[in-house]
Motif scaffolding. Sequence first.
Motif, PDB file in Angstrom:
ATOM      1  N   PRO A  78       0.824  -1.214   0.000  1.00 36.79           N
ATOM      2  CA  PRO A  78       0.000   0.000   0.000  1.00 36.79           C
ATOM      3  C   PRO A  78       0.860   1.266   0.000  1.00 36.79           C
ATOM      4  CG  PRO A  78      -0.698  -1.520   1.732  1.00 36.79           C
ATOM      5  CD  PRO A  78       0.558  -2.070   1.142  1.00 36.79           C
ATOM      6  N   LEU A  79       0.358   2.290  -0.633  1.00 33.67           N
ATOM      7  CA  LEU A  79       1.087   3.554  -0.715  1.00 33.67           C
ATOM      8  C   LEU A  79       1.409   4.108   0.672  1.00 33.67           C
ATOM      9  CD1 LEU A  79       2.245   5.778  -2.540  1.00 33.67           C
ATOM     10  CD2 LEU A  79       0.010   6.895  -2.437  1.00 33.67           C
ATOM     11  N   SER A  80       0.537   3.914   1.621  1.00 33.59           N
ATOM     12  CA  SER A  80       0.766   4.433   2.980  1.00 33.59           C
ATOM     13  C   SER A  80       2.010   3.831   3.625  1.00 33.59           C
ATOM     14  CB  SER A  80      -0.453   4.175   3.867  1.00 33.59           C
ATOM     15  OG  SER A  80      -0.689   2.781   3.965  1.00 33.59           O
ATOM     16  N   GLN A  81       2.474   2.684   3.143  1.00 31.76           N
ATOM     17  CA  GLN A  81       3.668   2.043   3.694  1.00 31.76           C
ATOM     18  C   GLN A  81       4.916   2.328   2.855  1.00 31.76           C
ATOM     19  OE1 GLN A  81       2.830  -2.116   4.164  1.00 31.76           O
ATOM     20  NE2 GLN A  81       1.118  -1.752   5.550  1.00 31.76           N
ATOM     21  N   ILE A 139       5.463   8.272  -1.357  1.00 30.52           N
ATOM     22  CA  ILE A 139       4.571   9.363  -0.971  1.00 30.52           C
ATOM     23  C   ILE A 139       5.228  10.711  -1.270  1.00 30.52           C
ATOM     24  CG2 ILE A 139       3.477  10.532   0.992  1.00 30.52           C
ATOM     25  CD1 ILE A 139       2.995   7.725   2.180  1.00 30.52           C
ATOM     26  N   ILE A 140       6.514  10.825  -0.977  1.00 29.45           N
ATOM     27  CA  ILE A 140       7.249  12.061  -1.255  1.00 29.45           C
ATOM     28  C   ILE A 140       7.305  12.317  -2.760  1.00 29.45           C
ATOM     29  CG2 ILE A 140       9.521  13.157  -1.123  1.00 29.45           C
ATOM     30  CD1 ILE A 140       9.871  11.645   1.576  1.00 29.45           C
ATOM     31  N   ILE A 141       7.559  11.261  -3.536  1.00 26.36           N
ATOM     32  CA  ILE A 141       7.613  11.404  -4.993  1.00 26.36           C
ATOM     33  C   ILE A 141       6.255  11.800  -5.547  1.00 26.36           C
ATOM     34  CG2 ILE A 141       7.971  10.140  -7.154  1.00 26.36           C
ATOM     35  CD1 ILE A 141      10.149   8.532  -5.629  1.00 26.36           C
ATOM     36  N   VAL A 142       5.185  11.171  -5.071  1.00 29.23           N
ATOM     37  CA  VAL A 142       3.830  11.514  -5.524  1.00 29.23           C
ATOM     38  C   VAL A 142       3.506  12.969  -5.164  1.00 29.23           C
ATOM     39  CG1 VAL A 142       1.378  11.049  -5.133  1.00 29.23           C
ATOM     40  CG2 VAL A 142       2.940   9.162  -5.561  1.00 29.23           C
ATOM     41  N   ILE A 186       1.955   9.704 -11.288  1.00 29.77           N
ATOM     42  CA  ILE A 186       1.179   9.667 -10.039  1.00 29.77           C
ATOM     43  C   ILE A 186       0.324   8.407 -10.000  1.00 29.77           C
ATOM     44  CG2 ILE A 186      -0.732  10.771  -8.813  1.00 29.77           C
ATOM     45  CD1 ILE A 186       0.483  13.482  -9.814  1.00 29.77           C
ATOM     46  N   CYS A 187      -0.364   8.132 -11.092  1.00 25.58           N
ATOM     47  CA  CYS A 187      -1.203   6.925 -11.158  1.00 25.58           C
ATOM     48  C   CYS A 187      -0.365   5.661 -10.982  1.00 25.58           C
ATOM     49  CB  CYS A 187      -1.965   6.877 -12.475  1.00 25.58           C
ATOM     50  SG  CYS A 187      -3.209   8.157 -12.643  1.00 25.58           S
ATOM     51  N   ALA A 188       0.787   5.615 -11.627  1.00 23.71           N
ATOM     52  CA  ALA A 188       1.649   4.430 -11.526  1.00 23.71           C
ATOM     53  C   ALA A 188       2.165   4.226 -10.107  1.00 23.71           C
ATOM     54  CB  ALA A 188       2.817   4.553 -12.501  1.00 23.71           C
ATOM     55  N   TYR A 189       2.574   5.296  -9.454  1.00 17.91           N
ATOM     56  CA  TYR A 189       3.070   5.166  -8.078  1.00 17.91           C
ATOM     57  C   TYR A 189       1.954   4.765  -7.128  1.00 17.91           C
ATOM     58  CZ  TYR A 189       7.898   6.644  -8.503  1.00 17.91           C
ATOM     59  OH  TYR A 189       9.236   6.695  -8.793  1.00 17.91           O
ATOM     60  N   ILE A 190       0.782   5.324  -7.304  1.00 22.01           N
ATOM     61  CA  ILE A 190      -0.330   4.978  -6.410  1.00 22.01           C
ATOM     62  C   ILE A 190      -0.734   3.520  -6.598  1.00 22.01           C
ATOM     63  CG2 ILE A 190      -2.783   5.403  -5.976  1.00 22.01           C
ATOM     64  CD1 ILE A 190      -2.176   8.386  -6.410  1.00 22.01           C
TER      65      ILE A 190
END
Length: 110
Positions: free
Chosen positions: A6-9, A14-17, A95-99
């Motif tokens: 998960p993105l939260s972990q 998160i910094i990149i997004v 952004i979509c790819a990182y999420i």
Amino acid sequence: MVETIPLSQRRVDIIIVAFFLVNLLFVSYFIDTEQLVIANPAHFTYPIWPPGPVIDAVHWWGNNFDPLLIARPVFFKVTIWLDNLLYGPFYLIAICAYIKDDWTPEKIGE
């Protein structure tokens, strides 16, 4: 099969997004758009986009710290067009790819 974290972990992600979001929303389509729609910062009427306070802030910054931003030479406008036409969509895709965490080589091969 590769497990999606998960993105939260993923603190670095998160910094990149956040970086991509700031560039997508604020830099590409507020600051850069102002430089394209206003040819002469000394004589202009406020356009529909970007908002007036953004235009005033960009002009204040240019007049006080960045004379190139106010001069608007051709090469500078070309870089602004590239930012709007290429980097803006790239930021959205990134952004979509990182999420979704879909950009890893292992997942691309699936």
